[in-house]
Design an enzyme around this catalytic site. Sequence first.
Site, short mmCIF file in Angstrom:
data_model
loop_
_atom_site.label_atom_id
_atom_site.label_comp_id
_atom_site.label_asym_id
_atom_site.label_seq_id
_atom_site.Cartn_x
_atom_site.Cartn_y
_atom_site.Cartn_z
N GLN A 153 0.84 -1.20 0.00
CA GLN A 153 0.00 0.00 0.00
C GLN A 153 0.88 1.25 0.00
OE1 GLN A 153 -2.12 0.47 3.71
NE2 GLN A 153 -3.72 1.72 2.79
N GLY A 154 0.89 1.98 -1.12
CA GLY A 154 1.75 3.16 -1.25
C GLY A 154 0.99 4.45 -1.01
N TYR A 155 0.67 4.72 0.25
CA TYR A 155 -0.02 5.96 0.61
C TYR A 155 0.96 6.96 1.24
CZ TYR A 155 -4.89 4.16 0.23
OH TYR A 155 -6.10 3.67 -0.19
N SER A 156 1.51 6.59 2.43
CA SER A 156 2.27 7.54 3.24
C SER A 156 3.53 8.03 2.53
CB SER A 156 2.70 6.89 4.56
OG SER A 156 1.57 6.43 5.24
N SER A 206 4.67 -1.22 4.16
CA SER A 206 4.80 -2.57 4.70
C SER A 206 4.94 -3.59 3.58
CB SER A 206 3.56 -2.95 5.54
OG SER A 206 3.43 -2.08 6.61
N GLU A 230 -9.78 -1.59 5.73
CA GLU A 230 -8.70 -2.06 6.60
C GLU A 230 -9.26 -2.69 7.86
OE1 GLU A 230 -5.23 1.16 5.98
OE2 GLU A 230 -4.77 -0.51 7.29
N SER A 258 -3.29 7.20 13.62
CA SER A 258 -2.79 7.27 15.00
C SER A 258 -3.94 7.52 15.99
CB SER A 258 -1.76 8.40 15.12
OG SER A 258 -2.43 9.65 15.05
N GLU A 260 -4.29 9.92 18.06
CA GLU A 260 -4.75 11.31 18.07
C GLU A 260 -5.75 11.54 16.93
OE1 GLU A 260 -1.57 10.39 18.29
OE2 GLU A 260 -1.10 11.03 20.33
C1 LIG Z 1 4.10 -0.61 11.42
C2 LIG Z 1 3.61 0.41 10.42
C3 LIG Z 1 3.21 -0.01 9.16
C4 LIG Z 1 2.76 0.92 8.21
N1 LIG Z 1 2.44 0.48 6.96
C5 LIG Z 1 2.07 1.38 6.01
C6 LIG Z 1 1.83 0.95 4.66
O1 LIG Z 1 1.91 -0.24 4.34
N2 LIG Z 1 1.51 1.88 3.74
C7 LIG Z 1 1.39 3.19 4.05
O2 LIG Z 1 1.07 3.98 3.15
N3 LIG Z 1 1.64 3.65 5.30
C8 LIG Z 1 1.98 2.76 6.29
N4 LIG Z 1 2.26 3.19 7.58
C9 LIG Z 1 2.23 4.62 7.84
C10 LIG Z 1 1.11 5.09 8.76
O3 LIG Z 1 -0.10 5.13 8.07
C11 LIG Z 1 1.55 6.48 9.28
O4 LIG Z 1 2.69 6.29 10.09
C12 LIG Z 1 0.47 7.16 10.07
O5 LIG Z 1 -0.61 7.51 9.24
C13 LIG Z 1 1.01 8.43 10.77
O6 LIG Z 1 1.65 9.27 9.87
P1 LIG Z 1 3.15 9.79 10.14
O7 LIG Z 1 4.00 8.64 10.52
O8 LIG Z 1 3.55 10.63 8.98
O9 LIG Z 1 3.03 10.71 11.44
P2 LIG Z 1 2.52 12.22 11.47
O10 LIG Z 1 1.28 12.34 10.68
O11 LIG Z 1 3.66 13.11 11.15
O12 LIG Z 1 2.14 12.35 13.00
C14 LIG Z 1 3.14 12.61 14.03
C15 LIG Z 1 2.40 12.79 15.35
O13 LIG Z 1 1.52 13.93 15.26
C16 LIG Z 1 0.19 13.57 15.56
N5 LIG Z 1 -0.74 14.31 14.71
C17 LIG Z 1 -0.67 14.45 13.35
N6 LIG Z 1 -1.71 15.19 12.91
C18 LIG Z 1 -2.48 15.49 13.99
C19 LIG Z 1 -3.70 16.20 14.19
N7 LIG Z 1 -4.36 16.74 13.15
N8 LIG Z 1 -4.20 16.28 15.46
C20 LIG Z 1 -3.54 15.73 16.52
N9 LIG Z 1 -2.37 15.04 16.39
C21 LIG Z 1 -1.86 14.92 15.16
C22 LIG Z 1 0.11 12.07 15.25
O14 LIG Z 1 -0.91 11.45 15.99
C23 LIG Z 1 1.48 11.59 15.68
O15 LIG Z 1 1.52 11.38 17.08
C24 LIG Z 1 2.69 2.29 8.55
C25 LIG Z 1 3.07 2.71 9.83
C26 LIG Z 1 3.52 1.79 10.75
C27 LIG Z 1 3.95 2.27 12.11
#
Ligand SMILES: Cc1cc2nc3c(=O)[nH]c(=O)nc-3n(C[C@H](O)[C@H](O)[C@H](O)COP(=O)(O)OP(=O)(O)OC[C@H]3O[C@@H](n4cnc5c(N)ncnc54)[C@H](O)[C@@H]3O)c2cc1C
Length: 383
Positions: free
Chosen positions: A129-132, A164, A247, A360, A362
């Site tokens: 899944q290529g989102y993030s 992942s 999901e 997350s 939050e």
């Molecule tokens: C084990 C694992 C597997 C994953 N697999 C995939 C995958 O296969 N494909 C994919 O595309 N992604 C994947 N992800 C990514 C995952 O979807 C993101 O890590 C997640 O959406 C959070 O984004 P970020 O890491 O950029 O953190 P950020 O968005 O930068 O957040 C950092 C912190 O700020 C907080 N925050 C952000 N915005 C707000 C807000 N508006 N209000 C309050 N708090 C806020 C967050 O809660 C967090 O604590 C995976 C992540 C993990 C840990």
Amino acid sequence: MRFTPQDEEFRAAVRAWLEASLTGEFAALRGAGGPGREHERHQDRLAWNRHLAAAGWTALGWPAEFGGRGLSLARQVIFHEEYARAGAPARVSIVGEELLAPTLIAFGTPEQHRRFLPPIKAVTELWCQGYSEPGAGSDLASVATKATLDGDEWVITGQKIWTSLAHVADWCFVLARTEPGSARGQGLSYLLVPMHQPGVTVRPIRQLTGTSEFNEVFFDGARTAAAHVVGRPGDGWQVAKATLTFERGAAMLGLQVGFRRDLENLLNAARRDGTAADPITRDKLARAWIGLEAVRAYALDTLGGDDPTQASVLKILWSRWHQRLGELAMEILGAESMTGHDDWQRLFLFSRAETIYGGSDEIQRNIIATRALGLPRPQTKTP
Ligand SMILES: Cc1cc2nc3c(=O)[nH]c(=O)nc-3n(C[C@H](O)[C@H](O)[C@H](O)COP(=O)(O)OP(=O)(O)OC[C@H]3O[C@@H](n4cnc5c(N)ncnc54)[C@H](O)[C@@H]3O)c2cc1C
């Protein structure tokens, strides 16, 4: 959710099949794989997953006209509960089977159904899944990866992160900006991109557990056919959001049966070393048991519903519960937990990720605050 006597017969059939099949070459695979352990015996689990497919145990919830079994939600739940109870190895097909396939069924063309669903069902093509992206996680609408049409192909350039299982995937569904100058959810497209080509580089990211289940993925002029766009070009945001709702599905219940095994293992450890006689530890173990009962009851009550706040409540309930179990395990094992006890260490460390992926904590609480409580959207203060 109620299970009928016929459902219970189905349960007995699943249980018998699993018992008979997790023998011979597959016997040693019990317990392999899963969150934090995806590196374990990938090739063997792939073979097992294909064995499942050949016996008709994949595509359980897909409608029959798309090649699925069309099983009711109750029976899917039963399958996943029994699967986890038997300690069957974690499947390698989940991203394709449970995220992409329902999305394709809802938004794809008949050609896409014919091309992509059979290899997902047979587990001959694996997906990621290529989102993030580095600048687009919680704020997914900031996606900056670009794709432009060049004749009858899309050309994709940009970086994805936390992808992942990209290192074992054959294909990736990529959210990319296809309308130059567009912003947020406008002008994005949902593209199906082959991973095995010169324009794709996958770099593993080492996790807290010491293993690498996710990756950085670089697209540098990678190509895919113009027809490999799901939904209309520019409408990818709607499609991407639909995938996110898939999901959460019946597999969730299986996850919780895995949690029950974790809890039982911890109870056994506490009985063995005598800490189960300590009143405070007993209290915490009893609370853990109650917590898991609450998670299961809530999941059974809400699964299959279309209220996104319930999905958020459930995500917070199970991820927090699992983290607390890891912490309790470290407490019970004491200093010993730092040497040996790899499984508990892995649970303790990997469960940190559970309140991040899939949205997350939050973000889940923001959804609950806005949609369930009717609170205003959070103010963003500019410095
Ligand atoms: C084990 C694992 C597997 C994953 N697999 C995939 C995958 O296969 N494909 C994919 O595309 N992604 C994947 N992800 C990514 C995952 O979807 C993101 O890590 C997640 O959406 C959070 O984004 P970020 O890491 O950029 O953190 P950020 O968005 O930068 O957040 C950092 C912190 O700020 C907080 N925050 C952000 N915005 C707000 C807000 N508006 N209000 C309050 N708090 C806020 C967050 O809660 C967090 O604590 C995976 C992540 C993990 C840990």
